[in-house]
Design an enzyme around this catalytic site. Structure first.
Site, mmCIF file in Angstrom:
data_model
loop_
_atom_site.group_PDB
_atom_site.id
_atom_site.type_symbol
_atom_site.label_atom_id
_atom_site.label_comp_id
_atom_site.label_asym_id
_atom_site.label_seq_id
_atom_site.Cartn_x
_atom_site.Cartn_y
_atom_site.Cartn_z
ATOM 1 N N HIS A 1 -9.260 9.792 2.306
ATOM 2 C CA HIS A 1 -8.804 8.716 1.422
ATOM 3 C C HIS A 1 -8.928 9.227 -0.005
ATOM 4 O O HIS A 1 -9.956 9.805 -0.371
ATOM 5 C CB HIS A 1 -9.659 7.463 1.622
ATOM 6 C CG HIS A 1 -9.012 6.233 1.077
ATOM 7 N ND1 HIS A 1 -8.833 6.028 -0.274
ATOM 8 C CD2 HIS A 1 -8.460 5.166 1.695
ATOM 9 C CE1 HIS A 1 -8.220 4.871 -0.446
ATOM 10 N NE2 HIS A 1 -7.971 4.333 0.734
ATOM 11 N N GLU B 1 0.859 -1.186 0.000
ATOM 12 C CA GLU B 1 0.000 0.000 0.000
ATOM 13 C C GLU B 1 0.885 1.222 0.000
ATOM 14 O O GLU B 1 2.099 1.121 0.238
ATOM 15 C CB GLU B 1 -0.919 -0.009 1.215
ATOM 16 C CG GLU B 1 -1.909 -1.162 1.144
ATOM 17 C CD GLU B 1 -3.210 -0.878 1.842
ATOM 18 O OE1 GLU B 1 -3.703 0.260 1.741
ATOM 19 O OE2 GLU B 1 -3.740 -1.789 2.486
ATOM 20 N N ARG C 1 -1.169 9.390 1.478
ATOM 21 C CA ARG C 1 -2.559 9.720 1.131
ATOM 22 C C ARG C 1 -2.862 11.198 1.023
ATOM 23 O O ARG C 1 -3.664 11.607 0.205
ATOM 24 C CB ARG C 1 -3.474 9.164 2.201
ATOM 25 C CG ARG C 1 -3.712 7.746 2.011
ATOM 26 C CD ARG C 1 -4.724 7.233 2.955
ATOM 27 N NE ARG C 1 -4.669 5.797 2.774
ATOM 28 C CZ ARG C 1 -5.214 4.933 3.576
ATOM 29 N NH1 ARG C 1 -5.870 5.356 4.632
ATOM 30 N NH2 ARG C 1 -5.132 3.658 3.328
ATOM 31 N N ARG D 1 -1.734 9.126 8.708
ATOM 32 C CA ARG D 1 -1.592 7.699 9.043
ATOM 33 C C ARG D 1 -1.057 6.885 7.878
ATOM 34 O O ARG D 1 -1.489 7.050 6.733
ATOM 35 C CB ARG D 1 -2.973 7.156 9.429
ATOM 36 C CG ARG D 1 -2.996 5.708 9.824
ATOM 37 C CD ARG D 1 -4.401 5.308 10.209
ATOM 38 N NE ARG D 1 -5.271 5.373 9.065
ATOM 39 C CZ ARG D 1 -5.606 4.329 8.327
ATOM 40 N NH1 ARG D 1 -5.169 3.125 8.614
ATOM 41 N NH2 ARG D 1 -6.403 4.473 7.299
ATOM 42 N N HIS E 1 -11.864 9.734 5.791
ATOM 43 C CA HIS E 1 -11.654 8.299 5.974
ATOM 44 C C HIS E 1 -11.247 7.934 7.397
ATOM 45 O O HIS E 1 -11.772 6.993 7.974
ATOM 46 C CB HIS E 1 -10.558 7.870 4.993
ATOM 47 C CG HIS E 1 -10.243 6.416 5.006
ATOM 48 N ND1 HIS E 1 -11.183 5.455 4.720
ATOM 49 C CD2 HIS E 1 -9.081 5.741 5.264
ATOM 50 C CE1 HIS E 1 -10.620 4.250 4.793
ATOM 51 N NE2 HIS E 1 -9.347 4.395 5.142
#
Ligand code: SIN
Length: 520
Positions: free
Chosen positions: A243, A116, A289, A387, A352
């Site tokens: 997100h 990811e 992100r 995060r 998100h």
């Protein structure tokens, strides 16, 4: 009605249920409360991507570096080190060995680690693209096996503290302590007084405060609001993670298109088919992100389009067939007329994950005695200003363990006489039903305010405007809260306006653009 427990856990996602399991195994009398009628209606249940786990050859320092660079070094380094040391192995000990969860395997029968954004290694275990619901259902099953009571349809109104509620004046002069919770039983309207020697808040995130979110409607941040009213410290509330890719569709709302699609090769393109992420970061589509979400937002602004596109059909690199690897996304998109094996997926960013919350230490302890918080409602400082993907399920599990161990090791009961000095909830003499249309209108106003002024890109003028609007909504909502016959919807709305104000105040105070707080 007055009831007594050793520990009350509020919330039934990964953090809440794991804590309840550890506590029950330590011999404590624990109850789990959820405001929902379905135990599985949690943020955990909707997690797609996966969970960071131990992997041969991966190295603790690399994981630490990845978390710190995603979090812009705003992180609590002690929390990061603890997470990197204890977390990855816990996935094996708790989820795989204890609960028996079978994560997706490669064609050779080995665990399939996916990639990811902002990870320097493939270290994320997953179950196809619906890891969260598999974790959720296994936790529920195990909780039932242990005979842990889960009371559904029970909404927390406020924490009980000695300073706020005792009828013994001497309690006002003692340090603040949590002693339980006032609880609404949704379907009868009865308000119960639940005492506990320890309370754990595990109520999840705040996504529903925003017009566009990947979270379910239950994500109203109730735990933060009750803790705030009790006087707990809240930190990092300006850091809302957006997100980059939620599905843009007329009929299908709140549906995440997992970052692991980009981990497996998918590229972001504009409506003319141009790959644009190279204009924004050397990490391109796998940048953190906040960078990707802002890039999409800017491209939407530049081209005037209401969405951008994510192309997995042309770029998929995985060896598991695409329809199988992303089974839920494939099926859901197909229901909406999009075949992800043949065409790009329309996407927009959406709220998100909440990186801030109730300030807790390395044992999940809040600033108030007897009050713990775990999972998304808490802020351990692990995430800093942003995060790292797939770290939250593991944070929830690890802090559930740390908090439960702390509770069981140091368990002491609150003297019963002190509990007897707490009165039951007092209802107003005249309470009225409120028109749910009015409540819906207030919800929409809050969500729009937060999206427009406290969203992906913020300005100080916009934040001022948001604060003024929220002050007005608060005045109105608190007024009818006082007169209303309480129900779950009114309690959630009151919590929402409190939380929105906390977020906007924090965003206004922080003049520095960092991580997912971006001010122009
Ligand atoms: C995703 O699948 O993109 C979500 C993973 C996460 O938020 O950690």
């Amino acid at each position: 009605m007055r009831e007594y427990f050793d520990v009350i856990v509020i919330g039934s996602g990964v953090a809440g249920l794991s804590a309840a399991i550890y506590l029950k195994e330590a011999g404590l009398d624990v109850v789990v409360l959820t405001k929902e009628d379905n135990i599985e209606e949690t943020n955990t249940n909707y997690a797609q991507g996966g969970i960071i786990a131990w992997k041969e050859g991966d190295n603790r320092n690399k994981l630490i570096q990845d978390i710190l660079s995603a979090g812009c070094n705003y992180n609590n380094t002690k929390a990061v080190e603890l997470f990197a040391e204890k977390g990855p192995q816990l996935v094996f000990d708790f989820f795989i060995k204890k609960l028996g969860i079978k994560f997706t395997q490669t064609s050779e029968g080995k665990l399939d680690y996916t990639e990811e954004a902002a990870h320097s290694d493939r270290r994320v275990l997953h179950f196809e693209d619906h890891t969260g619901d598999v974790i959720q259902s296994n936790l529920i099953e195990y909780t039932k096996k242990l005979g842990i009571p889960i009371q559904k349809g029970h909404t927390a109104i406020d924490l009980i503290t000695n300073n706020h509620h005792s009828t013994d004046y001497q309690e006002f002069y003692k340090p603040r302590e949590v002693m339980g919770v006032y609880i609404l039983e949704n379907n009868t309207g009865i308000i119960k007084t639940y005492f506990a020697h320890r309370v754990i808040l595990a109520t999840g995130g705040i996504g529903n405060l925003y017009q566009y979110t990947t979270n379910p409607p239950s994500a109203t941040g109730d735990g933060m609001s009750v803790a705030y009213r009790a006087g707990a410290d809240i930190i990092n509330a300006e850091f809302i993670q957006f997100h980059p890719t939620s599905l843009f569709h007329r009929d299908i709302k709140r549906f995440l298109i997992s970052e692991s699609l980009r981990g497996e090769g998918a590229k972001l393109i504009d409506t003319q088919g141009r790959k644009f992420m190279e204009d924004y970061s050397p990490q391109k589509d796998l940048a953190p992100r906040d960078i990707v979400a802002r890039a999409i937002y800017k491209e939407m602004g530049k081209t005037g389009s209401g969405y951008m596109l994510l192309d997995i059909a042309s770029y998929y690199q995985g060896d598991i067939p695409l329809k199988e690897r992303f089974s839920m996304i494939y099926k859901t998109c197909l229901q909406g007329g999009i075949d992800i094996t043949k065409e790009p997926i329309p996407i927009v960013p959406a709220a998100h994950y909440f990186c801030g919350g109730i300030k807790v230490d390395l044992k999940g302890r809040s600033s108030i005695k007897n009050l713990y918080a775990v999972g998304e409602v808490s802020c351990t400082g692990l995430h800093g200003a942003n995060r790292l993907a797939s770290s939250s399920l593991l944070e929830g599990l690890l802090w559930a363990k740390l908090a439960s161990e702390d509770i069981s090791r140091n368990f002491e009961k609150i003297d019963r006489k002190r509990l007897d000095s707490i009165p039951d909830w007092e209802e107003p003499e005249f309470s009225e039903e409120f028109d749910s249309l009015l409540l819906q209108q207030d919800w929409k106003a809050i969500q729009l305010t937060m999206w427009n002024y406290a969203g992906i890109i913020r300005t100080s003028k916009g934040l001022d405007r948001a604060m003024a609007d929220l002050n007005y909504y608060s005045y109105r909502i608190f007024k009818f809260y006082k007169q209303a016959r309480l129900n779950k919807e009114i309690i959630e709305l009151r919590n929402a306006v409190v939380n929105a104000s906390i977020i906007v105040r924090a965003a206004s105070r922080n003049k520095q653009s960092i991580g997912c707080h971006y001010v122009k």
